[in-house]
Scaffold this active site. Structure first.
Site, PDB file in Angstrom:
ATOM      1  N   ARG A   1       0.808  -1.222   0.000  1.00 40.18           N
ATOM      2  CA  ARG A   1       0.000   0.000   0.000  1.00 40.18           C
ATOM      3  C   ARG A   1       0.840   1.270   0.000  1.00 40.18           C
ATOM      4  O   ARG A   1       1.924   1.311   0.588  1.00 40.18           O
ATOM      5  CB  ARG A   1      -0.930   0.003   1.215  1.00 40.18           C
ATOM      6  CG  ARG A   1      -1.977  -1.101   1.141  1.00 40.18           C
ATOM      7  CD  ARG A   1      -2.703  -1.288   2.444  1.00 40.18           C
ATOM      8  NE  ARG A   1      -3.810  -2.247   2.280  1.00 40.18           N
ATOM      9  CZ  ARG A   1      -3.670  -3.570   2.378  1.00 40.18           C
ATOM     10  NH1 ARG A   1      -2.483  -4.088   2.648  1.00 40.18           N
ATOM     11  NH2 ARG A   1      -4.706  -4.363   2.190  1.00 40.18           N
TER      12      ARG A   1
ATOM     13  N   HIS B   1      -1.071  -2.521  -4.486  1.00 39.42           N
ATOM     14  CA  HIS B   1      -0.526  -3.470  -5.464  1.00 39.42           C
ATOM     15  C   HIS B   1      -0.436  -2.912  -6.888  1.00 39.42           C
ATOM     16  O   HIS B   1      -0.748  -3.594  -7.866  1.00 39.42           O
ATOM     17  CB  HIS B   1      -1.341  -4.752  -5.466  1.00 39.42           C
ATOM     18  CG  HIS B   1      -1.180  -5.576  -4.213  1.00 39.42           C
ATOM     19  ND1 HIS B   1      -0.081  -5.474  -3.384  1.00 39.42           N
ATOM     20  CD2 HIS B   1      -1.987  -6.518  -3.634  1.00 39.42           C
ATOM     21  CE1 HIS B   1      -0.198  -6.320  -2.375  1.00 39.42           C
ATOM     22  NE2 HIS B   1      -1.351  -6.953  -2.491  1.00 39.42           N
TER      23      HIS B   1
ATOM     24  N   HIS C   1       2.499 -12.827  -5.140  1.00 41.56           N
ATOM     25  CA  HIS C   1       1.344 -12.934  -4.241  1.00 41.56           C
ATOM     26  C   HIS C   1       0.814 -14.374  -4.230  1.00 41.56           C
ATOM     27  O   HIS C   1      -0.397 -14.613  -4.336  1.00 41.56           O
ATOM     28  CB  HIS C   1       0.247 -11.967  -4.661  1.00 41.56           C
ATOM     29  CG  HIS C   1      -0.586 -11.465  -3.529  1.00 41.56           C
ATOM     30  ND1 HIS C   1      -1.407 -12.286  -2.792  1.00 41.56           N
ATOM     31  CD2 HIS C   1      -0.715 -10.222  -2.991  1.00 41.56           C
ATOM     32  CE1 HIS C   1      -2.029 -11.575  -1.874  1.00 41.56           C
ATOM     33  NE2 HIS C   1      -1.615 -10.319  -1.957  1.00 41.56           N
TER      34      HIS C   1
ATOM     35  N   ASP D   1      -2.463  -9.238   8.239  1.00 40.45           N
ATOM     36  CA  ASP D   1      -2.136  -8.613   6.955  1.00 40.45           C
ATOM     37  C   ASP D   1      -1.130  -7.515   7.290  1.00 40.45           C
ATOM     38  O   ASP D   1      -1.424  -6.323   7.187  1.00 40.45           O
ATOM     39  CB  ASP D   1      -3.392  -8.050   6.283  1.00 40.45           C
ATOM     40  CG  ASP D   1      -3.142  -7.666   4.821  1.00 40.45           C
ATOM     41  OD1 ASP D   1      -2.006  -7.853   4.345  1.00 40.45           O
ATOM     42  OD2 ASP D   1      -4.081  -7.161   4.179  1.00 40.45           O
TER      43      ASP D   1
ATOM     44  N   GLU E   1       4.755 -12.588   1.459  1.00 42.68           N
ATOM     45  CA  GLU E   1       5.159 -11.678   0.396  1.00 42.68           C
ATOM     46  C   GLU E   1       6.446 -10.932   0.790  1.00 42.68           C
ATOM     47  O   GLU E   1       6.414 -10.039   1.625  1.00 42.68           O
ATOM     48  CB  GLU E   1       4.044 -10.683   0.107  1.00 42.68           C
ATOM     49  CG  GLU E   1       2.700 -11.323  -0.178  1.00 42.68           C
ATOM     50  CD  GLU E   1       1.555 -10.335  -0.018  1.00 42.68           C
ATOM     51  OE1 GLU E   1       1.625  -9.240  -0.631  1.00 42.68           O
ATOM     52  OE2 GLU E   1       0.614 -10.637   0.738  1.00 42.68           O
TER      53      GLU E   1
END
Length: 328
Positions: free
Chosen positions: A78, A103, A173, A230, A288
């Site tokens: 982000r 992304h 991803h 996340d 990631e």
């Protein structure tokens, strides 16, 4: 080996390539550079696909938001406020994740068709992102090289050059489910990370990196991955010239294990809580490797700026193996 996988609405063909070595079979799509499948045996020799993917192109077109297996760019993760300053100018991006950019924007690298060239034990994917694509400055020439080692490890090398100052952050991803199906929350995870980046309600880093001690973010000793993550973890090793091991994921039921080695300073752990459609929440875990979210707005974070004459290079290696029952 390649085969036609499908055709986009504008007539562009999408091909699927198969790599096989060291007892591992990997399939990669020219659309999004997607890792569609990774087939490996368990401790009893039974083979299963251990990543989430669709069986046809329509699946990816109808369900783009999970970014299943895709190459992410120009900027993975982000950027707060969907804008960033660079050399005295502010660049505006598409706000495709609340007020922020996620992304790479509305049509990032995950939704582009890449040129694919076979190389020894692998594939080289390439594309040119023109100046202004999704609001990012500079003409960015990118290559992503997938290789399989003799032991079946999947290596990914990302490289990019630009003709104007820009920011770059690339990752894969891929969602892992070492069971081959069901919930992945029971996978045991270990991360070499003593700090993480706390976030605000829009998942933008807020404040300085925080110590994981005594929190649910402490994965320095292996424990179930669970759910509700996340978040970016600040890897203890920092930026390195060679890939170093930073994570281990293990499924006690099948005995399959995954090691992650990278040159990157951060790892975004996403436990797939918002997966939908054919995949239930928690069906896969994404690890990631990347620079930190919102780095273009955070001069205290490792820089993601790339300038003409420089070369962006990042490497991540996913090692696949099995443990016997005695090893646990």
């Amino acid at each position: 080996m390649s085969e036609l996988f499908g055709t986009l609405s504008d007539g562009t063909p999408v091909h699927r390539w198969t790599l096989e070595r060291g007892g591992v079979r990997v399939r990669v799509l020219s659309y999004g550079g997607i890792v569609q499948s990774v087939e490996v045996p368990d401790r009893d020799g039974r083979t299963a696909d251990v990543v989430l993917g669709f069986g046809d192109l329509d699946g990816y077109l109808e369900h783009p938001e999970p970014y299943l297996g895709a190459v992410i760019g120009r900027y993975a993760n982000r950027i707060g406020g969907a804008r960033f300053p660079l050399d005295g100018r502010t660049y505006a991006l598409a706000p495709n994740d609340g007020p922020g950019s996620l992304h790479g924007g509305e049509r990032g690298f995950d939704k582009r068709v890449w040129e694919v060239t076979p190389v020894t034990h692998g594939l080289r994917l390439s594309r040119v992102s023109p100046h202004g694509e999704e609001g990012f400055p500079g003409r960015l020439a990118v290559t992503v090289t997938y290789t399989l080692t003799a032991s079946g490890a999947l290596g990914i090398v990302y490289e990019a050059v630009t003709d104007a100052p820009t920011v770059v952050n690339l990752t894969s991803h891929t969602y892992w489910n070492l069971r081959g199906s069901g919930d992945a929350g029971g996978h045991e995870l270990r991360l070499a990370a003593s700090r993480y980046t706390p976030v605000d309600e829009h998942l933008i880093p807020a404040g300085a990196p925080a110590d994981v001690s005594g929190t649910r973010f402490d994965f320095r000793t292996a424990r179930p991955a669970g759910s509700g993550y996340d978040h970016n973890f600040v890897l203890d090793k920092g930026v390195t010239g060679a890939a170093e091991e930073v994570a281990v994921l293990y499924d006690p039921g099948s005995g399959r294990s995954l090691t992650v080695a990278t040159t990157e300073p951060g790892l975004q752990l996403y436990t797939g809580d918002h997966l939908s459609g054919p995949f239930a929440p928690g069906a896969g875990v994404a690890l990631e490797t990347q620079h930190f979210p919102d780095s273009p707005n955070r001069p205290d974070f490792p820089s993601t700026v790339l300038r003409p004459g420089g070369v962006f290079r990042s490497e991540t290696v996913y090692g696949l193996g099995v443990r016997d029952r005695a090893a646990g």
